[in-house]
Design an enzyme around this catalytic site. Structure first.
Site, PDB file in Angstrom:
ATOM      1  N   ASP A  28      39.324  18.874 115.418  1.00 17.12           N
ATOM      2  CA  ASP A  28      39.869  19.112 116.752  1.00 17.12           C
ATOM      3  C   ASP A  28      40.668  17.888 117.158  1.00 17.12           C
ATOM      4  O   ASP A  28      40.558  16.822 116.559  1.00 17.12           O
ATOM      5  CB  ASP A  28      38.750  19.445 117.746  1.00 17.12           C
ATOM      6  N   ASP A  45      46.535  20.233 122.322  1.00 15.68           N
ATOM      7  CA  ASP A  45      46.951  21.116 123.411  1.00 15.68           C
ATOM      8  C   ASP A  45      46.655  20.468 124.754  1.00 15.68           C
ATOM      9  O   ASP A  45      45.944  19.471 124.829  1.00 15.68           O
ATOM     10  CB  ASP A  45      46.230  22.468 123.291  1.00 15.68           C
ATOM     11  N   CYS A  89       8.751  31.382 117.066  1.00 14.86           N
ATOM     12  CA  CYS A  89       9.826  31.516 116.085  1.00 14.86           C
ATOM     13  C   CYS A  89       9.256  31.430 114.684  1.00 14.86           C
ATOM     14  O   CYS A  89       8.390  30.608 114.398  1.00 14.86           O
ATOM     15  CB  CYS A  89      10.884  30.440 116.285  1.00 14.86           C
ATOM     16  N   CYS A  96      11.489  31.337 112.017  1.00  9.04           N
ATOM     17  CA  CYS A  96      12.563  30.927 111.120  1.00  9.04           C
ATOM     18  C   CYS A  96      11.947  29.993 110.087  1.00  9.04           C
ATOM     19  O   CYS A  96      10.878  29.441 110.307  1.00  9.04           O
ATOM     20  CB  CYS A  96      13.724  30.281 111.893  1.00  9.04           C
ATOM     21  N   CYS A 151      10.560  26.733 111.388  1.00  3.72           N
ATOM     22  CA  CYS A 151       9.448  26.804 112.326  1.00  3.72           C
ATOM     23  C   CYS A 151       8.199  27.360 111.644  1.00  3.72           C
ATOM     24  O   CYS A 151       7.078  27.110 112.099  1.00  3.72           O
ATOM     25  CB  CYS A 151       9.840  27.629 113.547  1.00  3.72           C
TER      26      CYS A 151
END
Ligand code: GUN
Ligand code: ZN
Length: 645
Positions: A92, A127, A275, A277, A280
């Site tokens: 960026d 930008d 969780c 996942c 976890c």
């Protein structure tokens, strides 16, 4: 050759492949935001790659540039060397710091040159970040500046380039910005939206993406700057956003917050293993909560990144299954602001209709608002068109569209005038003969399971019909021939219009499935001319297409194949988009079209994978999959009807 290819799609959303010098990124993809300073990365990008399969990250070239030690390392070993990462790196430009701190101390030329020097895979134009509050004239001036920088950057950049789309909340500026970016960038990066995302202003977000979307080239990858929370991924993907970036996994971790696609949970409130996942599961969140600070933050960031990547996986699967609206609606249930944003999205049906598929496997309702999806809006509009010019309908409410009921309904009254019967459906009253068409046919919603309010037994139904018209149809058969004829003619009209229906229908007969009673095919003599799918729609065989062709105005229902590809298509090979000469703009993904050569000779019948404007914009990939061709005509009758289930 453009770097982007669309592989599969659901409406505007697509599964794609984006080629970079450091590998191909499968989209939609989440690019984790990585700090250029290794000391400030809770999870090093190399670990993201090895443990989580992350193929692309985004980092700030501006922070690297203005921090001398980072700058000299990057200039010596490149941005990949600085990050210790060999996947794709997007950089960026500093516009975000302009938003956060008011200014940046670098010129657009300097920061672009730096990004090129450190061999960023996807450098970004600097930008002018336009805040949502910016009035029109100031936003327009800023946009002119962004565009002039983008033109200069394009001229100076031999490789890939990300061009931001700005314009604040002004629809006309967003459109102009998107159009201009489409001609310059390889990645079209919708910017200036971080304040909207942070303040949950999803209605305004939906409005501005809807304004920009029609002007964004379908052949370019679309990035939404700052789509950090996994709750928003399905929403963004619905508009055809291909790339998200997330600093949220880390930002939320710093404040002790766990990300889930359903919302956010403070880790200190976690008492149960909420969780599973893989991280976890190894180390429960209740343990992570008690770790000393840098470890705790890293643990939360890791969970957050896993949860975000898993959600991207669900979005990808939903696109493949044609269930992205459903997923977005379920996610919107997590927050009223997101629900409002989705409601705003539905108000822009025009933005979605050109790519809205002809049908999907099923229409599964999440809530009553599901009926306002583009598929429902289009269906109701077309039912109105079908009804126009027909006798006013007699309505039989609360009755399933089953043969045992239909069999009792005469298609004409005693004087031989046609009768139009309608039943109530979740999409409003629908003529009986269209009751198997998507989305009513494969509709699945709670209505199906509720006790009917006015249940009629077949006997009571019959009585009611006698009362209404003083007659009943032939009771010996499940479906009367009259109804089969009415249905097949109606389906041909639904698809090809009344004039083609009138000319093609004579001599056609319908064949029903013995098991379900559904119309399965439409024959001419012993030859199948149309299969009727589980979405209730007729699709021509090669023979059917050969009969349709002279009845349709030139160009209608056709995709014209360029000469180079004619021999391949005739043999049944897929048609690639770069060999499409022209296509009927009324066709949509999933439509079955006639593939013809330059002199309108029929080569094959195929299913569209892309909408016609996409065929023109995409240089790579398959546009139409051939389902029957000149050589297959002898065998096609043995083919099973194309199932959409
Ligand atoms: N990061 C978050 N928002 C923006 C934006 O509008 N432009 C750029 N270049 N980066 C961003
Ligand atoms: Zn977890």
């Amino acid at each position: 050759m453009t770097p982007f290819e669309v592989v599969e799609r659901d409406g505007l959303a697509r599964l794609g492949r984006f080629d970079t010098p450091h590998g191909t990124v499968e989209t939609p993809a989440l690019l984790p935001v990585v700090h250029p300073d290794p000391a400030r990365q809770p999870i090093p990008p190399a670990e993201m790659r090895s443990r989580l399969g992350v193929r692309a990250v985004i980092t700030s070239s501006y922070i690297a540039w203005r921090t001398p030690p980072l700058r000299s390392v990057a200039e010596a070993v490149g941005i990949h060397g600085l990050l210790g990462y060999d996947g794709a790196v997007m950089t960026d430009s500093g516009a975000f710091q302009q938003h956060a701190y008011g200014t940046v101390e670098v010129t657009p030329e300097e920061i672009l040159a730096f990004q090129l020097r450190v061999r960023s895979d996807i450098p970004t134009v600097l930008d002018v970040f336009t805040e949502p509050e910016t009035p029109h004239d100031a936003a327009e001036a800023a946009l002119e500046e962004t565009l002039s920088r983008a033109r200069a950057a394009r001229a100076a950049t031999p490789g890939l380039l990300a061009v931001p789309v700005q314009g604040g909340l002004h629809a006309d500026l967003r459109w102009r910005s998107a159009r201009a970016a489409s001609g310059l960038g390889d990645v079209l990066a919708v910017g200036g939206v971080v304040p909207l995302l942070e303040q949950y202003r999803f209605v305004e977000l939906a409005r501005l993406i809807a304004a920009a979307r029609p002007a964004l080239s379908p052949g370019k990858a679309v990035h939404l700057f700052g789509t950090g929370h996994p709750m928003t991924f399905a929403f963004a993907a619905l508009f055809g956003v291909d790339l998200f970036d997330s600093s949220a996994y880390h930002k939320f971790a710093r404040r002790g917050r766990l990300l889930f696609p359903e919302g956010t949970v403070p880790i200190d409130e976690v008492r149960d293993p909420i969780c599973r996942c893989f991280l976890c599961a190894e180390r429960p969140l209740t343990d992570v909560a008690r770790l000393p600070l840098p470890e705790r933050e890293r643990g939360i960031a890791f969970h957050n990144l896993v949860a975000s990547l898993e959600e991207v996986g669900r979005v990808r699967r939903a696109i493949r299954d044609g269930t992205l609206w459903e997923l977005a609606e379920r996610r919107a249930g997590g927050h009223p602001a997101l629900r409002a944003g989705l409601e705003e999205a539905r108000r822009h049906a025009d933005v979605f209709l050109a790519t809205e598929p002809e049908s999907r496997r099923a229409f599964r309702e999440v809530g009553p608002e599901s009926r306002e999806r583009p598929a429902g809006v289009r269906f109701r509009h077309r039912v109105d068109g079908y009804r126009a010019g027909r006798p006013s309908a007699r309505r039989i409410p609360g009755v399933a569209l089953r043969p045992e009921y239909l069999a009792h309904l005469p298609v004409e009254d005693r004087a031989g005038r046609p009768l139009l019967w309608e039943t109530t459906t979740p999409f409003g009253p629908v003529p009986f003969e269209l009751g198997e068409v998507y989305p009513v046919g494969p509709y699945l919603g709670v209505d199906e399971f509720l006790e009917p309010r006015s249940h009629l037994s077949p006997a009571a139904f019959r009585e009611r019909v006698v009362r209404e018209v003083g007659a009943v149809a032939d009771l010996d058969r499940d479906w009367t021939d009259d109804w089969t004829r009415r249905q097949l003619e109606s389906l041909l009209e639904w698809r090809y219009g009344p004039r083609v229906r009138a000319r093609i229908a004579p001599g056609l007969t319908g064949e029903r499935s013995r098991r379900s009673g559904r119309l399965r095919s439409i024959r001419f003599g012993s030859e199948i001319h149309f299969h009727v799918g589980t979405d209730g729609l007729p699709r021509p065989t090669f023979r059917g297409a050969a009969r349709l062709r002279p009845l349709l105005p030139l160009g209608r229902e056709r995709v014209t194949v360029s000469d180079d590809a004619v021999p391949f298509v005739r043999e049944g090979r897929s048609l690639f988009s770069r060999f499409v000469r022209s296509a009927d703009p009324a066709l949509v993904p999933g439509s079955t079209a006639l593939l013809v050569d330059g002199s309108d000779t029929l080569l094959a019948v195929g299913r569209l994978l892309l909408a016609p404007p996409e065929m023109a914009a995409l240089e790579r990939g398959v546009a139409v999959r051939v389902v029957a061709h000149a050589g297959s005509r002898e065998t096609e009758e043995d083919e099973p009807a194309p199932e959409t289930e």
